[in-house]
Design a protein around this motif. Structure first.
Motif: not given
Ligand code: PMP
Length: 361
Positions: A13-15, A82-84, A86-88, A107-109, A145-147, A149-151, A179-182, A203-207, A215-217
């Motif tokens: 699992p993701y840590t 959360g965008s997690d 949405v991505l899933a 990238t985002y693991s 991809l993340a743009n 990119n993380a980390p 675009e979590a960090y755009i 995208r995410t509202l977390s950051k 938890r909204v994306g």
């Molecule tokens: N994408 C990236 C690149 C992230 O770093 C994160 C945060 N861990 C997320 C998505 C997920 O963010 P959240 O589920 O909080 O919207």
């Protein structure tokens, strides 16, 4: 383990980053140091008497606010937990067993974890230094991809994203840009949406909206892709965005001046911190995000990480070959970053003196 499926027994699992309790300086999960917009509290309070009722199935109020902010019709927007999430949902919505999904090796693991969970093939394309290998990603199959990119905090240009999107579109493949960090830098792929019906932006509202705890994306894309996400969601959880989240996220998105002020302060603090770390001998990567990825050429990352942890300063380190000496440090308040710089100034000489280990080859 007797009752667990073979897949769940085998999956790694993701840590997530530690969520330490008690007084500390927390710079390990890229949270926003500012509280959410003051409008959020009232919006949540208004919903409390209504919590006996299920929320809107498609988070319509929130979707309308996002659509308005982006200048898109509502059918081009999807909201999730959360965008997690949405991505899933992208994995069952767009993935097929006979085509590998390509992603950068660094990238985002969470991406490879989702692929494994949904039994979908994937290819991790090695980076060139810390840069994304664009042609390697275009070797066949959908791309994520993340743009920025993380980390690493590095970003691809809009021209590059356009070239990738067109190439994938012409082959009937989906292009997912996280675009979590755009908000903190880089060029959004948003201007390409009307041209590319294969492009999905998450995208995410977390950051950028200080709402990691809510938890909204969301995703932006052609209605056909949005419909794919809806079909996946409605095969899993009808109401992933609860009443409090719909109301609070809508209020936060509508407070543009507050959002812009927090973002600008974070970007300014990032530049201040970058300079401070250079002065201490670190090699920080220029960052387009709300974190900085860096190493010290003479001190192993693990040593710095542990020294900071012992002083209740939490940063992120990945025990991954090639980046084990790097630290990813979120941009907190100006005061937190000043404290961190002072701490490092005090403890670096001793850390440097411990043994002969060096990082550089
Ligand atoms: N994408 C990236 C690149 C992230 O770093 C994160 C945060 N861990 C997320 C998505 C997920 O963010 P959240 O589920 O909080 O919207």
């Amino acid at each position: 383990m007797a009752y667990l499926s073979k897949k769940i027994q085998a999956i790694e699992p993701y840590t997530a980053g530690d969520q330490p309790q008690g007084p500390c300086i927390k710079l390990n999960t890229n949270e926003n140091p500012f509280p959410p917009s003051p409008r959020v509290q009232k919006a949540i309070e208004e919903q409390i008497p209504l919590l006996n009722l299920y929320p809107q199935i498609g988070a319509e109020t929130l979707v309308a606010a996002i659509a308005q902010r982006e200048g898109l019709p509502e059918g081009w927007v999807f909201a999730g937990n959360g965008s997690d999430e949405v991505l899933a949902l992208c994995f069952p919505a767009f993935g097929d067993e006979d085509t590998p999904l390509r992603m950068p090796a660094l990238t985002y693991s969470f991406y490879p974890v989702y692929a494994t969970l949904f039994s979908l093939p994937y290819v991790r394309v090695p980076l060139r230094g810390l840069d994304i290998d664009v042609d390697g990603l275009l070797a066949g199959g959908n791309v994520i991809l993340a743009n920025p990119n993380a980390p690493t905090g590095r970003a691809l240009s809009l021209d590059t994203l356009a070239r990738m999107g067109r190439c994938l579109r012409d082959r009937g493949e989906v292009f997912i840009v996280d675009e979590a960090y755009i908000a903190f830098g880089g060029q959004s792929a948003r201007p390409l949406l009307e041209e590319l019906d294969n492009l999905l932006i998450t995208r995410t509202l977390s950051k950028d909206h200080s709402l990691a705890g809510l938890r909204v994306g969301y995703a932006l894309g052609h209605p056909q892709l949005i419909d794919g996400l809806r079909r996946a969601k409605d095969s899993f959880n009808s109401y992933p965005v609860d009443r409090l989240a719909i109301a609070a996220a809508t209020a936060a998105l509508q407070d543009e001046p507050y959002f812009a002020a927090c973002r600008d302060a974070i970007v300014e603090t990032r530049e201040f911190f970058h300079e401070g770390m250079v002065a201490l001998g670190f090699e920080p990567n220029p960052s387009c995000a709300n974190f900085v990825f860096m190493r010290h050429p003479q001190v192993p990352g693990k040593r710095i990480y542990e020294a900071l942890k012992a002083r209740r300063v939490f940063v992120r380190r990945f025990d991954q070959p090639g980046i084990e000496d790097y630290l990813r440090i979120s941009i907190g308040s100006r005061q937190d970053m000043e404290t961190l710089l002072r701490l490092l100034k005090d403890c670096l000489p001793a850390l440097r003196g411990q043994g002969k280990e060096t990082v550089d080859p």
